[in-house]
Design a protein around this motif. Sequence first.
Motif, mmCIF file in Angstrom:
data_model
loop_
_atom_site.group_PDB
_atom_site.id
_atom_site.type_symbol
_atom_site.label_atom_id
_atom_site.label_comp_id
_atom_site.label_asym_id
_atom_site.label_seq_id
_atom_site.Cartn_x
_atom_site.Cartn_y
_atom_site.Cartn_z
ATOM 1 N N SER A 84 3.604 31.512 -106.055
ATOM 2 C CA SER A 84 2.545 30.563 -105.681
ATOM 3 C C SER A 84 2.390 29.433 -106.691
ATOM 4 O O SER A 84 1.780 28.403 -106.387
ATOM 5 N N ASN A 85 2.943 29.600 -107.894
ATOM 6 C CA ASN A 85 2.891 28.552 -108.915
ATOM 7 C C ASN A 85 4.120 27.653 -108.892
ATOM 8 O O ASN A 85 4.250 26.766 -109.741
ATOM 9 N N GLY A 86 5.030 27.901 -107.956
ATOM 10 C CA GLY A 86 6.231 27.088 -107.864
ATOM 11 C C GLY A 86 7.329 27.503 -108.811
ATOM 12 O O GLY A 86 8.320 26.782 -108.955
ATOM 13 N N GLU A 87 7.187 28.663 -109.448
ATOM 14 C CA GLU A 87 8.203 29.161 -110.360
ATOM 15 C C GLU A 87 9.179 30.067 -109.620
ATOM 16 O O GLU A 87 8.768 30.907 -108.811
ATOM 17 N N PHE A 88 10.474 29.919 -109.914
ATOM 18 C CA PHE A 88 11.468 30.806 -109.322
ATOM 19 C C PHE A 88 11.359 32.185 -109.966
ATOM 20 O O PHE A 88 11.215 32.303 -111.187
ATOM 21 N N VAL A 89 11.437 33.234 -109.149
ATOM 22 C CA VAL A 89 11.196 34.594 -109.627
ATOM 23 C C VAL A 89 12.492 35.391 -109.670
ATOM 24 O O VAL A 89 13.475 35.070 -108.993
ATOM 25 N N ASP A 90 12.478 36.446 -110.481
ATOM 26 C CA ASP A 90 13.603 37.366 -110.557
ATOM 27 C C ASP A 90 13.618 38.280 -109.342
ATOM 28 O O ASP A 90 12.609 38.434 -108.648
ATOM 29 N N GLY A 91 14.762 38.937 -109.139
ATOM 30 C CA GLY A 91 14.901 39.804 -107.977
ATOM 31 C C GLY A 91 13.874 40.903 -107.904
ATOM 32 O O GLY A 91 13.339 41.224 -106.848
ATOM 33 N N GLY A 92 13.536 41.513 -109.036
ATOM 34 C CA GLY A 92 12.582 42.608 -109.034
ATOM 35 C C GLY A 92 11.177 42.194 -108.705
ATOM 36 O O GLY A 92 10.330 43.053 -108.379
ATOM 37 N N ASP A 93 10.878 40.879 -108.781
ATOM 38 C CA ASP A 93 9.529 40.394 -108.506
ATOM 39 C C ASP A 93 9.377 39.803 -107.108
ATOM 40 O O ASP A 93 8.251 39.509 -106.686
ATOM 41 N N ALA A 94 10.472 39.598 -106.401
ATOM 42 C CA ALA A 94 10.425 38.942 -105.087
ATOM 43 C C ALA A 94 10.109 39.949 -103.988
ATOM 44 O O ALA A 94 10.914 40.189 -103.082
ATOM 45 N N VAL A 95 8.919 40.531 -104.066
ATOM 46 C CA VAL A 95 8.524 41.574 -103.121
ATOM 47 C C VAL A 95 7.242 41.155 -102.410
ATOM 48 O O VAL A 95 6.205 40.928 -103.051
ATOM 49 N N LEU A 96 7.306 41.060 -101.092
ATOM 50 C CA LEU A 96 6.127 40.731 -100.295
ATOM 51 C C LEU A 96 5.238 41.960 -100.157
ATOM 52 O O LEU A 96 5.715 43.059 -99.920
ATOM 53 N N ASP A 97 3.923 41.747 -100.287
ATOM 54 C CA ASP A 97 2.960 42.809 -100.000
ATOM 55 C C ASP A 97 1.700 42.174 -99.427
ATOM 56 O O ASP A 97 1.681 40.973 -99.124
ATOM 57 N N ASP A 98 0.640 42.962 -99.301
ATOM 58 C CA ASP A 98 -0.578 42.453 -98.671
ATOM 59 C C ASP A 98 -1.219 41.322 -99.464
ATOM 60 O O ASP A 98 -1.943 40.494 -98.901
ATOM 61 N N ASP A 99 -0.982 41.286 -100.771
ATOM 62 C CA ASP A 99 -1.666 40.319 -101.626
ATOM 63 C C ASP A 99 -0.780 39.179 -102.103
ATOM 64 O O ASP A 99 -1.277 38.234 -102.720
ATOM 65 N N THR A 100 0.521 39.254 -101.860
ATOM 66 C CA THR A 100 1.446 38.283 -102.434
ATOM 67 C C THR A 100 2.350 37.666 -101.377
ATOM 68 O O THR A 100 2.991 38.387 -100.617
#
Length: 235
Positions: free
Chosen positions: A142-158
């Motif tokens: 949401s801040n426009g930063e590219f994320v690592d693979g372990g963080d690219a997980v969709l859930d109810d809050d993200t």
Amino acid sequence: MFEFINNSEDRGQVGIGTLIVFIAMVLVAAIAAGVLINTAGFLQSQAEATGQESTDLVSERIDVTSEVGIVGNNSTGELESIKISVSGAAGADQIDLSESTLQAVGPNGQANLVFTDTNASGGDTIANASQLNASEFGVQDSNGEFVDGGDAVLDDDTDYTIVVNPGTQPFGSITEGNVYADGDGYTYAHNDSAEEAFGEGQTSSLEIVSPSSATTSVELNAPDLFTEDGEAVRL
């Protein structure tokens, strides 16, 4: 009228034969019952697996909330990046975008795009879409930063944004991403006039395939005219 067997040895032989037949019938019945139980267990397991797969195909789906293009060069009518905002469908569990696939068809062919968190130059991080190779996509938070693979997980809050390079195939004509900038600091998908990027009036289609194989269709339709560099246009 009736014949009686008075010999005790004859009566014993008849009893043993009957017992053997009875035991054989019991064994056959036991074997048949075992086969039926094993078959029923296998069918139950298969039905449960099939039911879970069917449920995942419906619930573990990625919803698209917006499709936006960022204009890189107004004079040539080309985009600098394509951004697709995504979220998990209602009732979905966590969905790992790094295990998802984009099946894309564009002006320059078709390709399957996979997740990456390293740039085309071999660096550890991605600064913008022009650093993405062909057949790759990145994910921004949401801040426009590219994320690592372990963080690219969709859930109810993200929620996240899928980013692709409009200069690489199948959207544009080049096969590798590179960083090019003019004096104003805008980045472009290419610096060769013989190359081209996805832009004005062009269309493309995407199939976003989640790890459970649930599919979401996306149609990208660029406006016929861009007005200024750096503007965001709805696709």
